[in-house]
Design an enzyme around this catalytic site. Structure first.
Site, short mmCIF file in Angstrom:
data_model
loop_
_atom_site.label_atom_id
_atom_site.label_comp_id
_atom_site.label_asym_id
_atom_site.label_seq_id
_atom_site.Cartn_x
_atom_site.Cartn_y
_atom_site.Cartn_z
N TYR A 1 -89.55 -10.65 -36.55
CA TYR A 1 -90.51 -11.24 -37.07
C TYR A 1 -91.61 -10.44 -36.09
O TYR A 1 -92.79 -9.90 -36.77
CB TYR A 1 -90.99 -12.71 -37.25
CG TYR A 1 -92.29 -13.23 -37.48
CD1 TYR A 1 -92.71 -13.29 -38.72
CD2 TYR A 1 -93.41 -13.56 -36.93
CE1 TYR A 1 -94.02 -13.69 -39.54
CE2 TYR A 1 -94.85 -13.94 -36.97
CZ TYR A 1 -94.69 -13.82 -38.35
OH TYR A 1 -96.19 -14.42 -38.92
N ILE B 1 -101.40 -21.36 -38.21
CA ILE B 1 -102.36 -21.84 -39.02
C ILE B 1 -101.22 -22.63 -39.97
O ILE B 1 -99.97 -22.41 -40.17
CB ILE B 1 -102.63 -20.67 -39.91
CG1 ILE B 1 -103.18 -19.44 -39.15
CG2 ILE B 1 -103.48 -21.08 -41.14
CD1 ILE B 1 -104.44 -19.69 -38.41
N1 LIG Z 1 -98.98 -19.63 -40.75
C1 LIG Z 1 -99.22 -19.16 -39.62
O1 LIG Z 1 -99.32 -19.74 -38.44
C2 LIG Z 1 -99.18 -17.46 -39.55
C3 LIG Z 1 -99.44 -16.96 -38.37
C4 LIG Z 1 -99.51 -15.54 -38.39
C5 LIG Z 1 -99.60 -14.92 -39.28
N2 LIG Z 1 -99.01 -15.49 -40.45
C6 LIG Z 1 -98.69 -14.44 -41.76
O2 LIG Z 1 -99.53 -14.85 -42.83
C7 LIG Z 1 -98.91 -14.40 -44.12
C8 LIG Z 1 -98.94 -15.69 -44.95
O3 LIG Z 1 -98.04 -16.62 -44.45
P1 LIG Z 1 -98.26 -18.09 -44.64
O4 LIG Z 1 -98.10 -18.99 -43.45
O5 LIG Z 1 -99.16 -18.39 -45.79
O6 LIG Z 1 -96.70 -18.47 -45.29
P2 LIG Z 1 -96.24 -19.24 -46.80
O7 LIG Z 1 -94.75 -19.19 -46.50
O8 LIG Z 1 -97.10 -20.29 -47.00
O9 LIG Z 1 -96.64 -17.84 -47.69
C9 LIG Z 1 -96.00 -16.71 -47.75
C10 LIG Z 1 -95.96 -16.43 -49.22
O10 LIG Z 1 -95.09 -14.96 -49.56
C11 LIG Z 1 -94.38 -15.17 -50.60
N3 LIG Z 1 -93.27 -14.09 -50.40
C12 LIG Z 1 -92.22 -14.05 -49.28
N4 LIG Z 1 -91.56 -13.24 -49.58
C13 LIG Z 1 -91.91 -12.49 -50.76
C14 LIG Z 1 -91.37 -11.27 -51.67
N5 LIG Z 1 -90.35 -10.81 -51.01
N6 LIG Z 1 -92.20 -10.90 -52.51
C15 LIG Z 1 -93.36 -11.68 -53.08
N7 LIG Z 1 -93.83 -12.68 -52.28
C16 LIG Z 1 -93.20 -13.01 -51.30
C17 LIG Z 1 -93.70 -16.49 -50.60
O11 LIG Z 1 -93.32 -17.01 -51.95
C18 LIG Z 1 -94.89 -17.43 -50.13
O12 LIG Z 1 -95.71 -17.91 -51.17
C19 LIG Z 1 -97.52 -14.00 -43.66
O13 LIG Z 1 -97.61 -12.60 -43.63
C20 LIG Z 1 -97.44 -14.59 -42.39
O14 LIG Z 1 -96.24 -13.85 -41.47
C21 LIG Z 1 -98.82 -16.68 -40.65
#
Ligand SMILES: NC(=O)c1ccc[n+]([C@@H]2O[C@H](COP(=O)([O-])OP(=O)(O)OC[C@H]3O[C@@H](n4cnc5c(N)ncnc54)[C@H](O)[C@@H]3O)[C@@H](O)[C@H]2O)c1
Length: 251
Positions: free
Chosen positions: A155, A188
């Site tokens: 990641y 988040i």
């Molecule tokens: N939540 C955190 O703490 C955090 C921190 C830093 C970065 N992020 C990043 O933020 C972004 C969103 O994360 P989140 O926390 O909302 O996660 P989440 O799991 O709630 O949402 C991710 C979404 O991506 C979709 N997805 C996954 N693989 C896919 C694919 N192959 N094709 C299309 N859609 C796909 C999933 O169905 C899901 O709806 C990500 O890139 C994550 O790495 C999250």
């Protein structure tokens, strides 16, 4: 103030925690939002919420780890109004593990979803933006791409690559007035984070206590930053990696 009136925005991972907040925010401010997700039901749910609130949204299913599906997504989005003004590359997966505990599939899938998708979607969208005289791309990196947390080598490496990809793309297409920036969130509260916390045996309350701000972040707070970066208010921001962490990284 409706900053995105008349604009078309594509949001990947639009059915997830941060992506749904971004989709709602851009739609609230006037954009037609293409809510795309691998999970069609989740995308449809968000699109219908937006429509119920008086906004415009279309749900499109796309597994963006696949080149053809990603290109079809951009083609379908462009066909709606012959324009793509904003591309938010937000979808991501988090496969936990160190070098020896990860599988090869974990490693390759992490790159396919978190990084390769951006390569394919940007290659499909940028020609439309060049023709239109500009556009805005916002990529979701992570605090962990800049300051790695343990046991997330796949990641964290993909997110470091997203940061480098963002800066390179910005440098190459700034002359075309395509602004490319990335957000680097800390922890988040989303389904992704909740799944990780559960696996580690901790609770959200534990994370809140550890955070310098007294709590972790909310998806709406990341969405507000993405909307700013996508808007004309950020007219001279290009190639920036913007951390949104509540000082988590400097604790
Ligand atoms: N939540 C955190 O703490 C955090 C921190 C830093 C970065 N992020 C990043 O933020 C972004 C969103 O994360 P989140 O926390 O909302 O996660 P989440 O799991 O709630 O949402 C991710 C979404 O991506 C979709 N997805 C996954 N693989 C896919 C694919 N192959 N094709 C299309 N859609 C796909 C999933 O169905 C899901 O709806 C990500 O890139 C994550 O790495 C999250």
């Amino acid at each position: 103030m409706k900053r995105f009136e008349g604009k078309v925005a594509v949001v990947t991972g639009g059915g997830g925690g941060i992506g749904s907040a971004i989709s709602r925010r851009l739609a609230d401010e006037g954009a037609l939002v293409v809510v795309s997700d691998g999970n069609l039901d989740a995308a449809k749910f968000v699109a219908s919420e937006i429509e119920d609130a008086g906004g415009s949204a279309v749900a499109i299913a796309a597994d963006i780890s696949q080149k053809d599906t990603g290109c079809d997504l951009i083609a379908e989005a462009f066909a709606l109004r012959s324009r793509i003004d904003i591309l938010v590359n937000n979808a991501g997966i988090n496969r936990r593990g160190n070098l020896l505990s990860l599988t090869e599939e974990d490693w390759h899938m992490s790159f396919a979803v978190n990084l390769d998708s951006m390569f394919h979607l940007c290659r499909a969208a940028i020609p439309h933006m060049i023709e239109a005289g500009g556009g805005a791309i916002v990529n979701t990196a992570s605090q962990w791409g800049l300051y790695p947390a343990p046991n997330h080598i796949a990641y964290n490496t993909t997110k470091a690559a997203v940061a480098a990809f963002t800066q390179n793309l910005a440098r190459d297409y700034a002359p075309n007035k395509i602004r490319v920036n990335a957000v680097c969130p800390g922890e988040i509260l989303t389904p992704m984070l909740e799944a990780g916390v559960k696996r580690s045996g901790r609770t959200i309350a534990d994370l809140d206590k550890l955070a310098p701000f007294g709590r972790i972040g909310k998806p709406e707070e990341v969405a507000a930053l993405v909307a700013f970066l996508a808007s004309d208010e950020a007219a001279f921001m290009c190639g920036s990696l913007v951390e949104i962490t509540g000082a988590q990284a400097v604790a």
